[in-house]
Design an enzyme around this catalytic site. Structure first.
Site, PDB file in Angstrom:
ATOM      1  N   GLU A   1      -8.540   8.982  16.748  1.00  0.00           N
ATOM      2  CA  GLU A   1      -8.865  10.412  16.886  1.00  0.00           C
ATOM      3  C   GLU A   1      -9.606  10.616  15.667  1.00  0.00           C
ATOM      4  O   GLU A   1     -10.890  11.527  15.807  1.00  0.00           O
ATOM      5  CB  GLU A   1      -7.886  11.316  17.051  1.00  0.00           C
ATOM      6  CG  GLU A   1      -7.158  11.213  18.408  1.00  0.00           C
ATOM      7  CD  GLU A   1      -6.633   9.902  18.864  1.00  0.00           C
ATOM      8  OE1 GLU A   1      -5.863   9.200  17.752  1.00  0.00           O
ATOM      9  OE2 GLU A   1      -6.643   9.748  19.638  1.00  0.00           O
TER      10      GLU A   1
ATOM     11  N   SER B   1      -6.720   6.746  12.168  1.00  0.00           N
ATOM     12  CA  SER B   1      -6.598   6.842  13.778  1.00  0.00           C
ATOM     13  C   SER B   1      -7.688   6.950  14.692  1.00  0.00           C
ATOM     14  O   SER B   1      -8.816   7.372  14.109  1.00  0.00           O
ATOM     15  CB  SER B   1      -5.528   8.013  14.138  1.00  0.00           C
ATOM     16  OG  SER B   1      -6.272   9.331  14.114  1.00  0.00           O
TER      17      SER B   1
ATOM     18  N   GLN C   1       0.869  -1.236   0.139  1.00  0.00           N
ATOM     19  CA  GLN C   1       0.188   0.083   0.060  1.00  0.00           C
ATOM     20  C   GLN C   1       0.972   1.447  -0.084  1.00  0.00           C
ATOM     21  O   GLN C   1       1.949   1.530   0.813  1.00  0.00           O
ATOM     22  CB  GLN C   1      -0.765   0.001   1.336  1.00  0.00           C
ATOM     23  CG  GLN C   1      -1.865   1.257   1.255  1.00  0.00           C
ATOM     24  CD  GLN C   1      -2.669   1.183   2.534  1.00  0.00           C
ATOM     25  OE1 GLN C   1      -2.368   0.524   3.512  1.00  0.00           O
ATOM     26  NE2 GLN C   1      -3.932   1.760   2.654  1.00  0.00           N
ATOM     27  N   GLY C   2       0.562   2.105  -1.007  1.00  0.00           N
ATOM     28  CA  GLY C   2       1.701   3.519  -1.128  1.00  0.00           C
ATOM     29  C   GLY C   2       0.709   4.403  -0.739  1.00  0.00           C
ATOM     30  O   GLY C   2       0.428   5.214  -1.916  1.00  0.00           O
TER      31      GLY C   2
ATOM     32  N   SER D   1       0.495   6.444   2.701  1.00  0.00           N
ATOM     33  CA  SER D   1       0.684   7.318   3.645  1.00  0.00           C
ATOM     34  C   SER D   1       2.370   8.060   3.147  1.00  0.00           C
ATOM     35  O   SER D   1       3.193   7.343   2.447  1.00  0.00           O
ATOM     36  CB  SER D   1       1.320   6.869   4.888  1.00  0.00           C
ATOM     37  OG  SER D   1      -0.133   6.442   5.683  1.00  0.00           O
TER      38      SER D   1
ATOM     39  N   GLU E   1     -11.792  -0.981   4.699  1.00  0.00           N
ATOM     40  CA  GLU E   1     -10.717  -0.988   5.856  1.00  0.00           C
ATOM     41  C   GLU E   1     -11.581  -0.886   7.342  1.00  0.00           C
ATOM     42  O   GLU E   1     -11.176  -1.990   8.259  1.00  0.00           O
ATOM     43  CB  GLU E   1      -9.617  -0.193   5.756  1.00  0.00           C
ATOM     44  CG  GLU E   1      -8.535  -0.490   6.491  1.00  0.00           C
ATOM     45  CD  GLU E   1      -7.147   0.621   6.409  1.00  0.00           C
ATOM     46  OE1 GLU E   1      -7.356   1.651   5.704  1.00  0.00           O
ATOM     47  OE2 GLU E   1      -6.360   0.312   7.007  1.00  0.00           O
TER      48      GLU E   1
END
Lengths: 391, 387
Positions: free
Chosen positions: A378, A376, A126-127, A129, A244
């Site tokens: 958050e 995340s 996975q590219g 981040s 996901e």
């Protein structure tokens, strides 16, 4: 209201349980039970066992190997797999790029990639981040410039999990720097053996090598590897990240580890005839975690049992948040059960200490990632506050 | 598997919601009602009787509706949403539940019939000074003479014990454990001192001094297990009531965050507040899942008779623990996120915190249920919620 599974769903559960506990090779399930890292070969062999039985990618379109199961059956499949210590199919293939290609790719791309993706003949990375694009993914800066019938990619991706095994990488790249940041992103498939691709390991706090940096230096990618339309990549990424979140609450696996933890606690003597499991504080901690996990499991069941109309159930956003918190809390319990033995993480086979205790600290440290990835926690709170509470 | 209410159950919920809105849509009415005696609205009680709610869980032959724990849960959620002070839990679920489980056919017809019609409010006098949520009695003792049975001793706190038209009393019977009795309000040697509880509810000290009592059902049977079964059922109903209250405490809080302005902007612009509201939602949904599940476990077991059932006891403790944690979290945060206004009796949300606190301590708090669960933790591997 009805608690029981229908007779058909109960039979399905038994069928899955039988398959996972008898057909998947024991060395793989032992490694999962022992919380050891799997080898690439084990991950591949496990997925191919599932794929041969037609149950590696049940959520894909039927034409490409999917099974058209209800949400409840997909949940049962996933839970029984975890319960039997079977590693789930590689997420990058089965949950991420596969559904994107199946939904947004063209006929050639589907024929070229999907069967190999389901069978793990291609190992995808996975590219997404980048060093400056984490939770704010849309601010990514890796560029792809059209040059004839190629794109030329320059930039850096990071946190590429198991990228050391990757054959191909699916990337979000900036194809139009002049528009709003979400509107200039495209979704490209890149052969990792292309000249100019460099994978560098990142050592993590658990001492392991799980993630990588991937550098792109004038990497030429055929334009036919663009998925969907140019500059529409953000839509596909949102679709992918939505998928996901659904599978990211590992209820079954966490339950299994908690049950194992009780056995481990029982193996630690604390006095004459007593063990750590007899300690009231330990027992209360286990009981509280069991109850929290029950609440999570029932919430997951509510979501899958009553989401027939295809709309995401409002409670689904709590699954990732709470699921990862509990996964972490159970790993913390196991670490505390191990006590001083946890320090022996670097010991070899000659160690007098139990395997589970020696693995406890690296697993605990490794799982700190769970509340960071997949959006995340958050970000999850933000989603709950905005979309559910209207704040 | 299905966690949703069917059409009839939804219709019941809507009907009860509509009925309660007549009395309590305006929070000020609720405040006035609990300030006056008997602490609830007799008119609302009569309307609930007309709708059949007061006989909901009882067999039709005894004047009831023959409904089950799911319907009781639906009603309890609606009562919780508006903090309705009517003694549904105390009178119908607890006291009525004990009569339905232990009474003779004749007693059930008379007592449950009057309860269902609204003619009679029942109270279950069970808690005793020094006892913490046990299913047995020790402080009140029963004695048999040629004239019949008498009770002596003190029960406290007895929910709605002063207003009740009939008391259902547990008592230690020499040589045969815990027995159950009916005591009329005019019986000799009976003293009732009623008072307000901190959440606007009513409770009483009920003292017996050689007070004549009628055995409920066959005398001389140990009813400890019956009481335990009724308590577990009532715990699950109380979780449903708390669920309704938590739901409104959260929606009131998020509504307030959107409208209240400080520093020239709505409070909802502060992430430190909205994240905490998101965590309240997580607590609410987790508590809802376990409460609905426990209600279904109870419904599935209700065919097996009224006595204590291991699965129901386990489910009741799991729901009560989850709801105790959630109720405290949501109740405390509802006050904190509002600020000073929530400390006032005039504004609604603090009363939700108060009532959640009362529900938490009525039938066993989180610590009590955690201890029950922890004692059994070595006896199973995984917790499997499906039959």
């Amino acid at each position: 209201m009805q608690l029981e599974l229908s007779a058909e769903d109960a039979a399905f559960r038994d069928e899955m349980r039988a398959f996972f506990t008898t057909e998947v090779p024991e060395d793989i399930r032992d490694a999962v039970a022992g919380r050891r890292e799997l080898t690439k070969e084990q991950v591949v062999r496990s997925q191919r066992t599932l794929n041969a039985a037609g149950i590696a990618v049940p959520h894909w379109p039927v034409e490409w190997g999917g099974r058209d199961w209800s949400a409840l059956r997909r949940h049962i499949w996933h839970e029984e797999m975890q319960r039997a210590c079977v590693p789930p199919p590689l997420a990058f293939n089965a949950s991420m790029v596969g559904p994107v290609i199946a939904t947004f790719g063209n006929r050639e791309q589907k024929e070229r990639f999907l069967a190999k993706t389901a069978n793990l003949d291609i190992w995808w990375s996975q590219g997404f981040s980048e060093p400056d694009a984490g939770s704010d993914l849309a601010s990514l800066r890796t560029t792809a410039v059209r040059d004839g019938d190629h794109y030329v990619i320059n930039g850096q991706k990071t946190w590429t999990t198991l990228g050391q095994h990757g054959d191909w990488i699916f990337c979000l790249v900036r194809t139009d720097p002049t528009v709003k940041k979400q509107a200039g992103i495209s979704f490209l498939l890149v052969d990792m053996t292309s000249p100019g691709v460099t994978v560098r390991p990142i050592e993590l706090i658990d001492g392991g090598h799980e993630v990588n940096e991937v550098w792109f230096s004038d990497v030429r990618v055929p334009a036919e590897n663009l998925v969907g339309e140019e500059n529409k990549g953000w839509d596909y990424a949102k679709f992918l990240l939505g998928n996901e979140r659904v599978g990211v609450a590992p209820v079954g696996a966490t339950k299994r580890v908690l049950a194992q933890a009780k056995e481990w606690a029982r193996s630690v003597p604390t006095g004459e005839g007593t063990t750590l499991l007899d300690d009231p504080l330990t027992a209360a901690r286990v009981a509280e975690l069991e109850n929290q996990l029950l609440a999570l499991e029932l919430t997951a069941l509510r979501v899958v049992a009553n989401s027939a109309d295809g709309k995401p159930h409002p409670a689904s956003s709590v699954l990732k948040l709470r699921g990862t918190e509990l996964q972490q809390a159970v790993s913390e319990l196991v670490l505390d059960l191990a006590g001083p033995d946890s320090l022996a993480s670097g010991a070899g086979d000659s160690s007098a200490l139990a395997d589970w205790a020696r693995r406890s600290a690296p697993v605990y440290l490794n799982l700190r990632k769970a509340s960071i990835y997949g959006g995340s926690n958050e970000v999850q709170r933000q989603i709950i506050a905005r979309t559910i509470l209207g704040l | 598997m299905d966690f949703t209410h069917d059409d009839e159950q939804q219709a019941l919920g809507e009907a009860v919601r509509g009925l309660l809105a007549r009395s309590y849509a305006d929070f000020e009415n609720r405040r006035r009602t609990v300030a006056d005696e008997p602490g609830f609205d007799e008119k609302t009680w009569a309307r609930l009787a007309e709708m059949g709610v007061l006989g909901l869980p009882f067999a039709e032959e005894y004047g009831g509706m023959g409904a089950g724990p799911v319907e009781v849960g639906v009603v309890a959620q609606e009562l919780g949403r508006v903090l309705a002070p009517e003694p549904f839990l105390a009178s119908v679920v607890l006291a009525g539940g004990v009569v339905a489980a232990a009474g003779t056919a004749q007693q059930k017809a008379a007592v449950l019939g009057d309860l269902a019609s609204g003619a009679s409010v029942l109270a279950f006098a069970h808690a005793e000074p020094g006892a913490r949520w046990v299913p047995s009695a020790a402080g009140v003792t029963a004695a048999e003479s040629a004239d019949g049975w008498t009770l002596s001793g003190v029960k406290e706190p007895v929910p709605h014990g002063a207003r009740a038209d009939l008391l259902v009393v547990s008592a230690a019977v020499p040589g045969s454990g815990t027995g159950l009795f009916l005591v009329s309000p005019g019986a000799t040697g009976l003293a009732r001192d009623g008072y307000r509880t901190f959440d606007g509810g009513r409770a009483a000290r009920v003292a017996f001094d050689a007070t004549p009592a009628v055995p409920l059902g066959e005398a001389g049977t140990d009813r400890t297990s019956t009481v335990a079964g009724v308590l577990d059922g009532a715990r699950i109903a109380a979780c449903n009531e708390a669920l309704g209250a938590m739901e409104v405490a959260l929606s009131t809080t998020s509504g307030y965050l959107k409208t209240r302005k400080q520093f020239g902007v709505p409070l909802s612009t502060f992430q430190s507040l909205t994240f905490r509201a998101a965590d309240m939602y997580v607590s609410l949904e987790m508590a809802r899942s376990v409460t609905l599940w426990a209600t279904m476990v109870l419904a599935a077991a209700s065919d097996g008779g009224p006595d204590e059932n291991r699965e129901v006891a386990d489910a009741a403790s799991r729901a009560a623990l989850q709801v105790s944690r959630a109720g405290r979290h949501i109740g405390q945060e509802a006050v904190q996120l509002h600020g000073g206004i929530a400390m006032t009796a005039e504004y609604s949300v603090g009363s939700y915190t108060s009532h959640l606190t009362a529900l938490d301590h009525l039938l066993g708090d989180g610590g009590f249920h955690l201890a029950r669960l922890a004692a059994a933790v070595g006896g199973h591997g995984e917790v499997d919620p499906l039959p």
